[in-house]
Write a protein that holds these residues in place. Structure first.
Motif, short mmCIF file in Angstrom:
data_model
loop_
_atom_site.label_atom_id
_atom_site.label_comp_id
_atom_site.label_asym_id
_atom_site.label_seq_id
_atom_site.Cartn_x
_atom_site.Cartn_y
_atom_site.Cartn_z
N LYS A 404 0.83 -1.21 0.00
CA LYS A 404 0.00 0.00 0.00
C LYS A 404 0.87 1.27 0.00
CE LYS A 404 -0.51 -0.30 5.02
NZ LYS A 404 0.84 -0.80 5.24
N THR A 405 0.20 2.38 -0.31
CA THR A 405 0.88 3.67 -0.24
C THR A 405 -0.03 4.64 0.52
OG1 THR A 405 1.95 3.26 -2.34
CG2 THR A 405 1.89 5.53 -1.59
N GLU A 406 0.54 5.28 1.55
CA GLU A 406 -0.26 6.20 2.36
C GLU A 406 0.05 7.63 1.97
OE1 GLU A 406 -0.08 5.95 6.65
OE2 GLU A 406 0.12 3.76 6.49
N PHE A 407 -0.99 8.48 2.08
CA PHE A 407 -0.78 9.91 1.86
C PHE A 407 -1.36 10.68 3.04
CE2 PHE A 407 -2.59 13.98 0.48
CZ PHE A 407 -1.44 14.63 0.09
N GLY A 457 -12.33 2.23 -3.00
CA GLY A 457 -12.26 1.26 -1.91
C GLY A 457 -11.05 1.51 -1.01
N TYR A 458 -10.56 2.73 -0.99
CA TYR A 458 -9.41 3.06 -0.14
C TYR A 458 -9.90 3.39 1.27
CZ TYR A 458 -6.38 3.96 -4.23
OH TYR A 458 -5.63 3.86 -5.37
N GLU A 459 -9.00 3.15 2.23
CA GLU A 459 -9.27 3.59 3.59
C GLU A 459 -8.89 5.08 3.66
OE1 GLU A 459 -7.27 1.15 6.51
OE2 GLU A 459 -7.41 2.82 7.95
N TYR A 460 -9.69 5.89 4.35
CA TYR A 460 -9.38 7.32 4.45
C TYR A 460 -9.91 7.85 5.78
CZ TYR A 460 -14.30 8.05 3.42
OH TYR A 460 -15.66 8.01 3.47
N GLY A 461 -9.43 9.04 6.17
CA GLY A 461 -9.92 9.58 7.43
C GLY A 461 -9.17 10.84 7.83
N LYS A 465 -7.17 18.00 15.95
CA LYS A 465 -7.39 18.57 17.28
C LYS A 465 -7.64 20.04 17.11
CE LYS A 465 -5.81 16.41 21.40
NZ LYS A 465 -4.71 15.99 22.17
N ILE A 466 -8.65 20.54 17.81
CA ILE A 466 -8.99 21.94 17.65
C ILE A 466 -7.81 22.82 18.08
CG2 ILE A 466 -10.12 22.17 19.96
CD1 ILE A 466 -11.63 23.69 16.85
N ASN A 467 -7.54 23.82 17.27
CA ASN A 467 -6.43 24.78 17.48
C ASN A 467 -5.03 24.17 17.33
OD1 ASN A 467 -8.29 26.78 17.96
ND2 ASN A 467 -8.37 26.33 20.16
N GLU A 468 -4.95 22.90 16.96
CA GLU A 468 -3.61 22.30 16.80
C GLU A 468 -3.31 21.93 15.36
OE1 GLU A 468 -2.53 19.19 19.51
OE2 GLU A 468 -3.16 20.40 21.23
N GLY A 469 -4.33 21.53 14.69
CA GLY A 469 -4.12 21.15 13.29
C GLY A 469 -4.78 19.83 12.93
N SER A 470 -4.66 19.50 11.65
CA SER A 470 -5.35 18.29 11.16
C SER A 470 -4.41 17.44 10.31
CB SER A 470 -6.55 18.68 10.31
OG SER A 470 -7.30 19.67 10.94
N ASP A 471 -4.72 16.15 10.31
CA ASP A 471 -3.98 15.22 9.46
C ASP A 471 -5.01 14.44 8.64
OD1 ASP A 471 -2.68 13.09 8.34
OD2 ASP A 471 -1.90 12.25 10.24
N PHE A 472 -5.21 14.85 7.40
CA PHE A 472 -6.13 14.11 6.51
C PHE A 472 -5.31 13.08 5.75
CE2 PHE A 472 -8.80 17.71 7.37
CZ PHE A 472 -10.10 17.23 7.23
N TYR A 473 -5.83 11.85 5.67
CA TYR A 473 -5.02 10.80 5.03
C TYR A 473 -5.87 9.83 4.23
CZ TYR A 473 -6.90 7.67 8.53
OH TYR A 473 -7.77 6.95 9.29
N PHE A 474 -5.19 9.12 3.33
CA PHE A 474 -5.83 7.93 2.70
C PHE A 474 -4.77 6.88 2.47
CE2 PHE A 474 -4.83 10.57 -1.08
CZ PHE A 474 -4.15 9.67 -1.87
N ILE A 475 -5.23 5.64 2.41
CA ILE A 475 -4.30 4.52 2.19
C ILE A 475 -4.72 3.80 0.91
CG2 ILE A 475 -3.32 2.41 3.18
CD1 ILE A 475 -4.24 3.48 5.95
#
Ligand code: ADP
Length: 478
Positions: A404-407, A457-461, A465-475
């Protein structure tokens, strides 16, 4: 005239209806049974009856022979003759009748059997050393064949006596005739019963179907509250479940369409109003004042950008939704894609104060629809930019292995509250209180991401955290 034709049509039998088909099956079934009975009675009944008769005559003959020496032998002879409808005679060795004797037979010459017949029936007994024989004979003067029992009774006072039983097979034909008549009546009755049963069974069968068809008509007229009722059969239950499911999905889609139109109209109207009023302000107020005019023009340009973004998102959305099946998967390098997308942002001087860091490791190839995956990366980076007003550092992490390859698109922006995370993937969802008026975004970006991910059919999510930042990803898979 038209009325008349309609009337006539209504009377015509619908050959595809359950009623007609059931009736046909019933009639065929009844017909087959009747044909079997007819066959049986015409082909087998005669021979079956003859066998029965032979058996009966043999039984009577043998019983009488065993009673020959008993005292009431004559009474028994008469009884059998009367009760079984048989012609019973006792003959002496010359073929003359000994029983039954008519009143004057003692005094005149006793009647005797034609010698030819006597010899045929009884002479052969001695010759073949048999005690009895059965013959099927057709006498010239009788129209029906006879079964003849010829038996040896015994020797009394030096003379041999013989038993002759004749059973005419007439009853067989008579019975066949009776059965034939009965069968005609049964056939007619079967036809009537088949029709009645078919009528009621088909009504019972088709009732839930008719009901469902009426409900479907209501639905077609736009009544989305209707419910398909369950019927008396499992198949009908299944059908109504499926129809209810289809109805719910249809309702959802229609609701979504309504929302879409409402949201889009609102989102189109707001920037247009702003553009119009700023346009008027330039015309009426700021025209000669260059600084003020430029400020107003900037607002107009920014609103026009918002409009463009919305229209683009809508176009993307409709493209994705209209060719759901068309995912053209190919193998490509995800790192190349990230570079390509980033270049699009880098040429825009609005984003010049953002720093993008690519951290790529391993085999970064991936199997997917390249243009659609690019779109996902674009939307995620676009959000990271939009929601990182202060700390403008955006990290793009790519990790690949054999399978797999994650982003990951990681920002240090405003982050998302936990309770909001579930909703952000929905159409037109925007976290409230982010902005007094959403200047950026259309609420479609993540919905497009979600749709593309699900198509692959990829996993994503997202981890955020509020005021800290976000990590959006997919596999993605290989
Ligand atoms: P929009 O066009 O409003 O950005 P999206 O579907 O892309 O619509 O995102 C939905 C909502 O999720 C946004 O309105 C925003 O509140 C939140 N969101 C998306 N990405 C981020 C992010 N990187 N950081 C913080 N909030 C985000």
């Amino acid at each position: 005239m038209i009325q008349e034709i309609k009337e006539i049509r209504r009377v015509k039998i619908d050959k595809n209806s359950i009623l007609f088909k059931l009736w046909k099956s019933f009639v065929i079934f009844a017909g087959l049974i009747l044909i079997s009975i007819w066959l049986f009675q015409t082909v087998f009944l005669s021979s079956f009856y003859e066998t029965m008769k032979i058996r009966e005559v043999t039984k009577v003959g043998n019983e009488l022979r065993s009673e020959y020496n008993s005292e009431d032998f004559e009474t028994k002879l008469s009884n059998y003759a009367n009760t079984k409808g048989l012609e019973i005679k006792v003959l002496d060795e010359n073929g003359a009748w000994v029983f039954p004797l008519r009143l004057f037979d003692e005094f005149v010459e006793r009647p005797r059997m034609i010698w030819e017949n006597f010899d045929k029936f009884f002479g052969s007994l001695k010759r073949d050393n048999r005690t009895y024989k059965i013959y099927t004979v057709r006498y010239e003067n009788l129209k029906d064949p006879s079964i003849i029992y010829a038996g040896y009774l015994g020797n009394t006072d030096g003379e041999d006596y013989y038993l002759y039983i004749n059973s005419v097979l007439k009853p067989v034909d008579a019975t066949v005739d009776v059965i034939r008549r009965i069968l005609i009546i049964i056939s007619l009755l079967a036809l009537i019963f088949a029709s009645i049963t078919a009528y009621f069974v088909s009504r019972r069968l088709s009732r839930p179907l008719v009901r469902m068809s009426n409900t479907a008509k209501e639905l077609a007229k736009g009544d989305y509250k209707v419910q398909f009722r369950k019927g008396e059969y499992t198949e009908i239950d299944d059908l109504s479940n499926t129809l209810n499911y289809a109805k719910n999905e249809l309702t959802k889609t229609i609701e979504m369409r309504k929302d879409l139109v409402a949201n889009v109209s609102h989102d189109l109207k707001t920037p247009l109003t702003v553009i119009k009023s700023y346009g008027e302000m330039i015309r009426d107020i700021s025209g000669p004042n260059e600084t003020l005019r430029n400020k107003h023009l900037e607002t107009i340009i920014s609103e026009a950008d918002n409009l463009t973004a919305l229209v683009n998102d809508l176009l993307d959305l409709s493209k994705i939704e209209s060719n759901l099946e068309e995912i053209k998967k190919e193998e490509f390098d995800l790192e190349d894609s990230v570079h390509e997308v980033l270049d699009r942002f880098k040429i825009n001087k609005n984003y010049s104060d953002y720093s993008f860091v690519i951290d790529s490791r391993g085999d970064t190839r991936i199997l997917g629809d390249r243009s659609k995956i690019n779109q996902v990366i674009y939307n995620l980076i676009n959000n990271a930019i939009n929601y990182s007003p202060v700390n403008k550092e955006i990290k793009l992490v790519i990790r690949g292995d054999e399978e797999k390859t994650e982003f990951h698109c990681i920002d240090r922006g405003i982050g998302i509250k936990e309770e909001d995370i579930k909703g952000i993937w929905d159409r037109f969802y925007r976290v409230r209180n982010n902005h007094t008026r959403p200047e950026i975004g259309t609420g479609l970006g993540l919905y497009i991401v979600k749709t593309i991910m699900e198509l692959h059919g990829y996993e994503y999510g997202v981890h955020s955290k509020i005021n800290e930042g976000s990590d959006f990803y997919f596999i993605g898979s290989k």
